[in-house]
Design a protein around this motif. Structure first.
Motif, PDB file in Angstrom:
ATOM      1  N   LYS A   1     -33.933 -71.456 -12.389  1.00  0.00           N
ATOM      2  CA  LYS A   1     -33.144 -72.579 -12.893  1.00  0.00           C
ATOM      3  C   LYS A   1     -33.996 -73.483 -13.780  1.00  0.00           C
ATOM      4  CE  LYS A   1     -32.130 -74.175  -8.844  1.00  0.00           C
ATOM      5  NZ  LYS A   1     -31.535 -75.016  -7.778  1.00  0.00           N
ATOM      6  N   GLY A   2     -33.323 -74.260 -14.623  1.00  0.00           N
ATOM      7  CA  GLY A   2     -34.002 -75.291 -15.405  1.00  0.00           C
ATOM      8  C   GLY A   2     -34.800 -74.784 -16.589  1.00  0.00           C
ATOM      9  N   ILE A   3     -34.468 -73.597 -17.103  1.00  0.00           N
ATOM     10  CA  ILE A   3     -35.225 -73.044 -18.230  1.00  0.00           C
ATOM     11  C   ILE A   3     -35.035 -73.897 -19.488  1.00  0.00           C
ATOM     12  CG2 ILE A   3     -35.238 -71.140 -19.891  1.00  0.00           C
ATOM     13  CD1 ILE A   3     -36.890 -70.526 -17.496  1.00  0.00           C
ATOM     14  N   LEU A   4     -33.821 -74.351 -19.756  1.00  0.00           N
ATOM     15  CA  LEU A   4     -33.558 -75.114 -20.989  1.00  0.00           C
ATOM     16  C   LEU A   4     -34.382 -76.402 -21.058  1.00  0.00           C
ATOM     17  CD1 LEU A   4     -31.904 -75.217 -23.605  1.00  0.00           C
ATOM     18  CD2 LEU A   4     -30.151 -76.469 -22.350  1.00  0.00           C
ATOM     19  N   PRO A   5     -34.355 -77.284 -20.051  1.00  0.00           N
ATOM     20  CA  PRO A   5     -35.208 -78.478 -20.151  1.00  0.00           C
ATOM     21  C   PRO A   5     -36.691 -78.142 -20.124  1.00  0.00           C
ATOM     22  CG  PRO A   5     -34.126 -78.370 -18.004  1.00  0.00           C
ATOM     23  CD  PRO A   5     -33.486 -77.326 -18.855  1.00  0.00           C
ATOM     24  N   ALA A   6     -37.088 -77.046 -19.487  1.00  0.00           N
ATOM     25  CA  ALA A   6     -38.498 -76.669 -19.459  1.00  0.00           C
ATOM     26  C   ALA A   6     -38.990 -76.262 -20.845  1.00  0.00           C
ATOM     27  CB  ALA A   6     -38.727 -75.539 -18.463  1.00  0.00           C
ATOM     28  N   VAL A   7     -38.219 -75.427 -21.537  1.00  0.00           N
ATOM     29  CA  VAL A   7     -38.605 -75.006 -22.883  1.00  0.00           C
ATOM     30  C   VAL A   7     -38.544 -76.185 -23.848  1.00  0.00           C
ATOM     31  CG1 VAL A   7     -38.016 -73.458 -24.795  1.00  0.00           C
ATOM     32  CG2 VAL A   7     -37.881 -72.632 -22.449  1.00  0.00           C
ATOM     33  N   ALA A   8     -37.559 -77.060 -23.668  1.00  0.00           N
ATOM     34  CA  ALA A   8     -37.480 -78.257 -24.515  1.00  0.00           C
ATOM     35  C   ALA A   8     -38.708 -79.142 -24.324  1.00  0.00           C
ATOM     36  CB  ALA A   8     -36.204 -79.037 -24.197  1.00  0.00           C
ATOM     37  N   ALA A   9     -39.195 -79.257 -23.092  1.00  0.00           N
ATOM     38  CA  ALA A   9     -40.398 -80.049 -22.842  1.00  0.00           C
ATOM     39  C   ALA A   9     -41.623 -79.407 -23.475  1.00  0.00           C
ATOM     40  CB  ALA A   9     -40.601 -80.214 -21.338  1.00  0.00           C
ATOM     41  N   ALA A  10     -41.710 -78.071 -23.402  1.00  0.00           N
ATOM     42  CA  ALA A  10     -42.833 -77.372 -24.032  1.00  0.00           C
ATOM     43  C   ALA A  10     -42.840 -77.597 -25.540  1.00  0.00           C
ATOM     44  CB  ALA A  10     -42.764 -75.883 -23.709  1.00  0.00           C
ATOM     45  N   LYS A  11     -41.674 -77.558 -26.160  1.00  0.00           N
ATOM     46  CA  LYS A  11     -41.591 -77.823 -27.596  1.00  0.00           C
ATOM     47  C   LYS A  11     -42.005 -79.259 -27.907  1.00  0.00           C
ATOM     48  CE  LYS A  11     -38.279 -78.577 -31.292  1.00  0.00           C
ATOM     49  NZ  LYS A  11     -36.851 -78.722 -31.633  1.00  0.00           N
ATOM     50  N   ARG A  12     -41.534 -80.193 -27.090  1.00  0.00           N
ATOM     51  CA  ARG A  12     -41.858 -81.605 -27.319  1.00  0.00           C
ATOM     52  C   ARG A  12     -43.360 -81.854 -27.213  1.00  0.00           C
ATOM     53  NH1 ARG A  12     -38.958 -83.391 -23.565  1.00  0.00           N
ATOM     54  NH2 ARG A  12     -40.583 -83.785 -22.026  1.00  0.00           N
ATOM     55  N   GLU A  13     -44.034 -81.109 -26.339  1.00  0.00           N
ATOM     56  CA  GLU A  13     -45.480 -81.274 -26.160  1.00  0.00           C
ATOM     57  C   GLU A  13     -46.296 -80.480 -27.173  1.00  0.00           C
ATOM     58  OE1 GLU A  13     -46.981 -83.331 -24.119  1.00  0.00           O
ATOM     59  OE2 GLU A  13     -45.077 -84.088 -23.337  1.00  0.00           O
ATOM     60  N   GLY A  14     -45.618 -79.773 -28.084  1.00  0.00           N
ATOM     61  CA  GLY A  14     -46.325 -79.077 -29.151  1.00  0.00           C
ATOM     62  C   GLY A  14     -46.777 -77.673 -28.833  1.00  0.00           C
TER      63      GLY A  14
END
Length: 503
Positions: free
Chosen positions: A120-133
């Motif tokens: 679960k929670g793949i979408l917010p996890a990948v979004a956070a990875a993108k936000r952190e560069g």
């Protein structure tokens, strides 16, 4: 001593935080220590990772192994760290420095035979990875369509640990992102199926055009549930940012389909009347999970038989109705979920709920106590209060209601007019307009405001109720194609609000 490093993401509510996982192999008796505030599921990952590595034809360290998850003060929950734990151990065991491992976040649960299972929670996890560069993320193959919703980061799908190990070493390939992610296609019921009830049908149209809350009261079988179920079909599709936000909530709740993860239509959530406070607003042990109010974000929350719902559950709706979000404090921190929904309440007029009012066996006090569970502050947040009655003989053949498509077109035109008017203020719908903006920059003439002033002077309308009545009047004007409300819109909005019960 060799130290292997890998990276994953900890999801708290809809926010993600990068987690660095270190594996240290040192001398001593064979043992595995896992530190960094892991929960029970993460503690059990030691056995899953060991079995997955050995069954993937790799060596497991036969000495002391320490696994550390940083930041150490951040609680870690779930099985999403299995892939990163396994690669950190392999990096420490082989003493290799893989460039791809240092530039990729790893998300996924391991089976004992090395297969990678969805989490679960793949979408917010990948979004956070993108936000952190971060340039790349590896996710379970079943979660690849969900991860592909995030642009600006390379996402790869993996089926088992052996393929991931080869890819990290630069010797193999993984599944690339999905170019076209299918969305959830939900058939909407047609408004033409509702027989009669022209007044209630118009109220549903007004609610859809302005985003207003609605209450339907009437005997069983008059169409309360049918009207509520047809409200989402009148709403416009979600904007791209709204769709991603709603999809992220359902991802954290574990409700997304692996084949059609994207939610583009307003959700419709109808919890049972025996639901608890935690089920309604969110909760659970550890970090709180989203409840019904958050799953209904940008959509409709329908509470059927609302008079049967426990009073604490109903009162818990006050804050999200006013603020558009819910904050839940638990042992592992405070979770904040968006909760901007349209509330639709449905209730019978009395406990016996006889179809014919003449057969009612309830006394006046019993009727008052039955609907008295709905407190004044809660009802004050409901904009449209509709009393529905049983159909007369012949109505089933004499009236043909408009279809959903016809009404949806009028709703879309009214919403477009409201969005154009409120665009300079960052607002899209009438229900979001602040009272100060309505009373100052968009103040109506005194003769138009007179019914509201009289109701306020008599004490039957609160200041918040006046603001909400003004918002409904602006919606009525938008549906009629007028640039501002007239006296007729004010009186109609006031009649909708009072609904036969002075508030």
């Amino acid at each position: 001593m060799p130290v292997g490093r890998a990276f994953s993401v900890a999801v708290r509510a809809l926010d993600g935080h990068i987690v660095e996982i270190e594996a240290d192999i040192s001398g001593g008796l064979p043992s595995v220590s896992l530190v960094g505030l892991p929960d029970t599921a993460l503690q059990e990952s030691r056995d899953r990772v060991r079995a997955a590595i050995t069954n993937s034809r790799q060596d497991w360290p036969d000495t002391k192994l320490t696994l550390a998850l940083s930041p150490a003060t951040l609680p870690k929950m779930g099985s999403v760290y299995d892939l990163a734990l396994a690669l950190a151990v392999l990096a420490a065991q082989t003493k290799d420095d893989w460039p791809r491992l240092a530039k990729t976040v790893l998300l996924g649960e391991l089976a004992l035979d090395g297969r990678v299972r969805p989490v679960k929670g793949i979408l917010p996890a990948v979004a956070a990875a993108k936000r952190e560069g971060w340039p790349a993320a590896v996710v379970p193959f079943e979660n690849l369509p969900e991860a592909s919703l995030i642009d600006g980061i390379d996402v790869w799908g993996v089926r088992d640990l052996r393929h991931l190990h080869a890819w990290i070493r630069g010797e193999g390939s993984l599944e690339p992102r999905v170019d076209s992610v299918p969305s959830v296609q939900r058939e909407t019921a047609d408004l033409a199926d509702v027989v009669g009830q022209s007044h209630a049908r118009f109220a549903v149209e007004v609610a859809a055009a302005g985003g207003h809350h609605l209450m339907l009261t009437g005997p069983p079988g008059v169409g309360k549930t049918m009207l509520a179920q047809r409200l989402p079909g009148l709403l416009p599709p979600l904007a791209e940012s709204e769709a991603l936000e709603v999809t992220a909530i359902h991802s954290v709740a574990g409700l997304l389909s692996s084949s059609t993860p994207l939610i583009t239509r307003p959700p419709f959530v109808a919890p049972h009347h025996t639901s608890s406070v935690a089920a309604m607003v969110g909760g659970g042990s550890g970090m709180a999970r989203p409840g019904a109010v958050s799953r209904a974000h940008r959509g409709v929350l329908f509470l059927d038989e609302c008079a049967e719902i426990a009073t604490p559950v109903l009162e818990a709706l006050r804050t999200p109705l006013e603020d558009g979000q819910i904050r839940i404090a638990r042992r592992d921190g405070v979770a904040c979920y968006p909760a901007r929904f349209q509330l639709v309440l449905a209730a019978n007029p009395c406990p016996c709920a006889r179809p014919d009012p003449r057969d009612c066996v309830c006394g006046a006090l019993e009727k008052r106590r039955y609907l008295g569970k709905l407190s004044g502050p809660l009802l004050d947040r409901v904009d449209l209060d509709i009393q529905m009655h049983s159909l007369r003989a012949g109505v089933t053949t004499a009236e043909d209601g408009e279809s959903t498509a016809v009404v949806r077109a009028r709703v879309a035109a009214a919403r477009d007019a409201a969005a154009e008017r409120w665009r300079p203020y960052g607002i899209r719908t009438n229900v979001e307009v602040s009272g100060s903006l309505l009373r100052r920059k968009f103040r109506l003439p005194p003769e138009t405001m007179k019914p509201l002033d009289v109701a306020a002077a008599r004490g039957t309308l609160s200041l918040r109720g006046m603001d909400r009545t003004l918002r409904v009047a602006w919606t009525l004007a938008d549906l009629a194609g007028r640039t501002s409300p007239v006296l007729e819109d004010i009186t109609t909005a006031l009649s909708f609000r009072q609904g036969g019960r002075a508030r």
